[in-house]
Scaffold this motif. Sequence first.
Motif, mmCIF file in Angstrom:
data_model
loop_
_atom_site.group_PDB
_atom_site.id
_atom_site.type_symbol
_atom_site.label_atom_id
_atom_site.label_comp_id
_atom_site.label_asym_id
_atom_site.label_seq_id
_atom_site.Cartn_x
_atom_site.Cartn_y
_atom_site.Cartn_z
ATOM 1 N N ASP A 71 -35.950 -18.426 -21.534
ATOM 2 C CA ASP A 71 -36.079 -18.843 -20.138
ATOM 3 C C ASP A 71 -35.040 -19.904 -19.792
ATOM 4 O O ASP A 71 -34.443 -19.871 -18.718
ATOM 5 N N VAL A 72 -34.837 -20.845 -20.713
ATOM 6 C CA VAL A 72 -33.866 -21.915 -20.478
ATOM 7 C C VAL A 72 -32.449 -21.347 -20.513
ATOM 8 O O VAL A 72 -31.622 -21.639 -19.649
ATOM 9 N N LEU A 73 -32.160 -20.516 -21.499
ATOM 10 C CA LEU A 73 -30.823 -19.946 -21.650
ATOM 11 C C LEU A 73 -30.440 -19.045 -20.476
ATOM 12 O O LEU A 73 -29.270 -18.929 -20.130
ATOM 13 N N SER A 74 -31.442 -18.453 -19.823
ATOM 14 C CA SER A 74 -31.159 -17.539 -18.709
ATOM 15 C C SER A 74 -30.896 -18.247 -17.380
ATOM 16 O O SER A 74 -30.551 -17.592 -16.396
ATOM 17 N N LEU A 75 -31.042 -19.563 -17.339
ATOM 18 C CA LEU A 75 -30.757 -20.284 -16.091
ATOM 19 C C LEU A 75 -29.271 -20.119 -15.763
ATOM 20 O O LEU A 75 -28.418 -20.310 -16.635
ATOM 21 N N PRO A 76 -28.934 -19.768 -14.521
ATOM 22 C CA PRO A 76 -27.544 -19.442 -14.169
ATOM 23 C C PRO A 76 -26.475 -20.456 -14.600
ATOM 24 O O PRO A 76 -25.449 -20.030 -15.121
ATOM 25 N N PRO A 77 -26.675 -21.762 -14.459
ATOM 26 C CA PRO A 77 -25.571 -22.646 -14.847
ATOM 27 C C PRO A 77 -25.437 -22.863 -16.364
ATOM 28 O O PRO A 77 -24.433 -23.374 -16.821
ATOM 29 N N VAL A 78 -26.467 -22.476 -17.160
ATOM 30 C CA VAL A 78 -26.452 -22.781 -18.591
ATOM 31 C C VAL A 78 -25.472 -21.875 -19.329
ATOM 32 O O VAL A 78 -25.529 -20.649 -19.226
ATOM 33 N N ILE A 79 -24.571 -22.506 -20.073
ATOM 34 C CA ILE A 79 -23.656 -21.757 -20.939
ATOM 35 C C ILE A 79 -24.300 -21.595 -22.305
ATOM 36 O O ILE A 79 -24.284 -20.522 -22.889
ATOM 37 N N ARG A 80 -24.874 -22.695 -22.824
ATOM 38 C CA ARG A 80 -25.575 -22.626 -24.105
ATOM 39 C C ARG A 80 -26.534 -23.806 -24.232
ATOM 40 O O ARG A 80 -26.420 -24.800 -23.536
ATOM 41 N N VAL A 81 -27.465 -23.626 -25.152
ATOM 42 C CA VAL A 81 -28.405 -24.681 -25.521
ATOM 43 C C VAL A 81 -27.931 -25.191 -26.874
ATOM 44 O O VAL A 81 -27.744 -24.396 -27.803
ATOM 45 N N LEU A 82 -27.715 -26.488 -26.986
ATOM 46 C CA LEU A 82 -27.295 -27.030 -28.274
ATOM 47 C C LEU A 82 -28.440 -26.872 -29.260
ATOM 48 O O LEU A 82 -29.591 -27.196 -28.950
ATOM 49 N N ARG A 83 -28.107 -26.357 -30.434
ATOM 50 C CA ARG A 83 -29.135 -26.199 -31.463
ATOM 51 C C ARG A 83 -28.489 -26.187 -32.837
ATOM 52 O O ARG A 83 -27.291 -26.002 -32.968
ATOM 53 N N TYR A 84 -29.331 -26.373 -33.824
ATOM 54 C CA TYR A 84 -28.886 -26.423 -35.204
ATOM 55 C C TYR A 84 -28.814 -24.999 -35.760
ATOM 56 O O TYR A 84 -29.432 -24.086 -35.225
ATOM 57 N N ALA A 85 -28.085 -24.836 -36.850
ATOM 58 C CA ALA A 85 -27.849 -23.512 -37.426
ATOM 59 C C ALA A 85 -29.139 -22.731 -37.700
ATOM 60 O O ALA A 85 -29.219 -21.536 -37.433
ATOM 61 N N ASP A 86 -30.147 -23.402 -38.217
ATOM 62 C CA ASP A 86 -31.391 -22.720 -38.578
ATOM 63 C C ASP A 86 -32.485 -22.872 -37.517
ATOM 64 O O ASP A 86 -33.632 -22.533 -37.753
ATOM 65 N N ASP A 87 -32.122 -23.343 -36.344
ATOM 66 C CA ASP A 87 -33.087 -23.651 -35.291
ATOM 67 C C ASP A 87 -33.112 -22.525 -34.256
ATOM 68 O O ASP A 87 -32.071 -22.104 -33.762
ATOM 69 N N LEU A 88 -34.297 -22.049 -33.920
ATOM 70 C CA LEU A 88 -34.419 -20.969 -32.947
ATOM 71 C C LEU A 88 -34.679 -21.466 -31.526
ATOM 72 O O LEU A 88 -34.382 -20.781 -30.568
ATOM 73 N N GLU A 89 -35.253 -22.663 -31.372
ATOM 74 C CA GLU A 89 -35.670 -23.142 -30.055
ATOM 75 C C GLU A 89 -34.739 -24.177 -29.425
ATOM 76 O O GLU A 89 -34.774 -24.391 -28.230
ATOM 77 N N GLY A 90 -33.947 -24.878 -30.219
ATOM 78 C CA GLY A 90 -32.994 -25.832 -29.660
ATOM 79 C C GLY A 90 -33.566 -27.194 -29.322
ATOM 80 O O GLY A 90 -33.037 -27.862 -28.430
#
Length: 171
Positions: A71-90
Amino acid sequence: MNAYPYIRCLFCHTGEEQKLARLIESLDYGKPLIPRKVKRIYRQGKWQEEEQKLLPGYVFVFSEHPVPFRDVLSLPPVIRVLRYADDLEGYLEGQDRALAELFLEKEGRIGILEALKEGDFIRITDGLLSQYGGKVLRMDRRKQMAEIELNVAGDVNRVWLSFQVIENVEE
């Protein structure tokens, strides 16, 4: 327990931070925060202060409830959510979370850093970075600006912050 157990850092196109913040609020995804810095500028014979974005393109989101990653990633202005290599939720952890919480504590505003002059070395002694720790890369004493390296969720950012020498230290 922290008032905001869920903290994310979103990256969007520079200039769209306010648009993203309004969208996050309207969808009740949490409290958005766009970190700002106070920059000292010498104009008309005196120092003046103005606010600028600390990390252009970054918006921190503090939430009391989990919001699905998609839901967060699909927001129009979002390019990416910063997250760790093994992290699924950010969600931010450790020092990254501590930095975000310090931004929140300061209401997103980083003021003028205070420093001590020790010969050719400037040591930051007050302000947000004294608690978190940022690496001073370069200094421009004429403009009273220091280039600081901040690491947020693995993204290394270089930012220029104003400083003020408060005391000269004799050798």
